[in-house]
Design a protein around this motif. Structure first.
Motif, short mmCIF file in Angstrom:
data_model
loop_
_atom_site.label_atom_id
_atom_site.label_comp_id
_atom_site.label_asym_id
_atom_site.label_seq_id
_atom_site.Cartn_x
_atom_site.Cartn_y
_atom_site.Cartn_z
N THR A 86 0.76 -1.34 0.01
CA THR A 86 0.02 -0.16 0.00
C THR A 86 0.78 1.09 -0.06
O THR A 86 0.55 2.33 -0.80
N ASN A 89 1.89 1.83 -3.37
CA ASN A 89 0.92 2.12 -4.27
C ASN A 89 0.57 3.72 -4.16
O ASN A 89 0.43 4.22 -5.04
N THR A 93 0.89 6.58 -6.99
CA THR A 93 -0.48 7.07 -7.28
C THR A 93 -0.56 8.42 -6.96
O THR A 93 -1.00 9.24 -7.98
N TRP A 153 -7.55 3.38 -12.56
CA TRP A 153 -8.65 3.94 -12.13
C TRP A 153 -8.81 4.69 -11.02
O TRP A 153 -9.20 5.78 -10.61
N ASN A 154 -7.93 4.11 -10.08
CA ASN A 154 -7.49 4.80 -8.70
C ASN A 154 -6.73 6.31 -8.99
O ASN A 154 -6.97 7.36 -8.38
N THR A 158 -8.08 9.91 -7.97
CA THR A 158 -7.31 10.99 -7.16
C THR A 158 -7.00 12.05 -7.94
O THR A 158 -7.09 13.34 -7.32
N MET A 200 -7.67 5.70 -0.78
CA MET A 200 -6.82 4.98 -1.84
C MET A 200 -6.09 3.87 -0.83
O MET A 200 -5.87 2.78 -1.34
N PHE A 203 -8.66 1.06 -0.59
CA PHE A 203 -8.75 0.18 -1.84
C PHE A 203 -7.53 -0.63 -2.09
O PHE A 203 -7.88 -1.88 -2.23
N TYR A 204 -6.45 -0.07 -1.93
CA TYR A 204 -4.96 -0.96 -2.27
C TYR A 204 -4.89 -2.00 -1.12
O TYR A 204 -4.48 -3.19 -1.42
#
Length: 298
Positions: A86, A89, A93, A153-154, A158, A200, A203-204
């Protein structure tokens, strides 16, 4: 001063409340049932006598699962993969989404087109495996955290959040004060972005916690196996043993093994899902706000 509701408003409110309670019941019942079944005698569960609350309470399922020392190893590995994965990520991200949300980014349309392309097309399992192998990540922790370092998509969600909530004037004020782009991002943008960071992370984090396919493909060393892979092995072994007993005709042994398999099945569900159910309430208020803001297009 309260506004007097009309008859149609009252009917609408009642219908809304009934609908909400209906969905609460639909969502809550399976959760309560699984928890109850995991600590109930399988005879009550299989006969239908246990339909909501526990009957013939027993913790044998949890005892049998936790007697397997590899469960604790799996928990340790999964927690590490979830936290470290995470972090990677978010590290990828957040800066990428922020850069794409700024109009002054050179080549923004080309970069977006290349990134969106990956949402519809991918290399496939075999080319991906060959790439991971050639990079020397087979049987390493990197195979669990790097292949899914960012989800397009994330990034879009964001990016939309940054567009809506971070005004250009705030950045211009920071530039006038002599702040660099990196300092503006770290000291101004990120502190204002707690909702989307929480979303996020959730989600991750959920994706990493439930991940088992990458481990199944890329890992052979059991010391690196995540929890989900050990739980999968337990369920598969129980199923294979039951099938072998059916073929051998050992009726009494088969009946006892089927009872144990039922207990373990529900216990495994709770063990795998409990950490996420515990963490989610603490992130809920950020989750709702971040999803609502990140879903609005500029």
């Amino acid at each position: 001063m309260s506004i007097k509701q009309t008859k149609s408003d009252k009917v609408f409110d009642i219908c809304n409340k009934l609908l909400v309670w209906f969905f609460i019941i639909i969502i809550s019942y399976p959760l309560i049932y699984i928890v109850s079944a995991s600590i109930s005698d399988p005879e009550y569960v299989n006969s239908g006598k246990m339909w909501l609350f526990p009957q013939g309470i027993t913790f044998e399922g949890y005892e049998r699962v936790f007697q397997n020392s590899e469960i604790w190893l799996g928990y340790r590995n999964t927690i590490f993969y979830t936290l470290f994965g995470t972090f990677i990520n978010l590290f990828v991200t957040l800066p990428m989404a922020y850069a794409l949300s700024r109009q002054q980014l050179v080549g923004k349309k080309v970069i977006m087109a290349m990134l969106v392309f990956t949402m519809f097309f991918e290399g496939g399992l075999i080319p991906t495996y060959l790439l991971i192998r050639d990079l020397g990540m087979i049987d390493t922790i990197w195979a669990m955290v790097l292949p899914n370092a960012a989800a397009m998509w994330n990034i879009i969600v964001t990016m939309t959040f940054f567009k809506v909530t971070i005004p250009r004037g705030l950045e211009e004020a920071a530039e006038i004060d002599g702040a660099s782009q990196i300092r503006t991002f770290l000291q101004i943008v990120l502190p204002l972005s707690a909702p989307i960071i929480a979303v996020m992370a959730l989600f991750y984090g959920v994706g990493h916690w439930n991940q088992y396919f990458n481990a199944l493909i890329y890992l052979q060393d059991r010391e690196l196996f995540p929890l989900q892979l050990f739980l999968r092995e337990i369920l598969v072994q129980q199923q294979l043993t039951t099938e072998l007993m059916q073929q051998s005709g050992a009726v009494e042994a088969l009946s006892e093994h089927a009872r144990i398999a039922d207990i373990i099945k529900y216990a495994v569900m709770i063990i795998s899902a409990a950490p996420l159910l515990i963490v989610y309430p603490f992130l809920q208020r950020f989750f709702l706000k971040g999803v609502m803001i990140g879903s609005i297009k500029e």
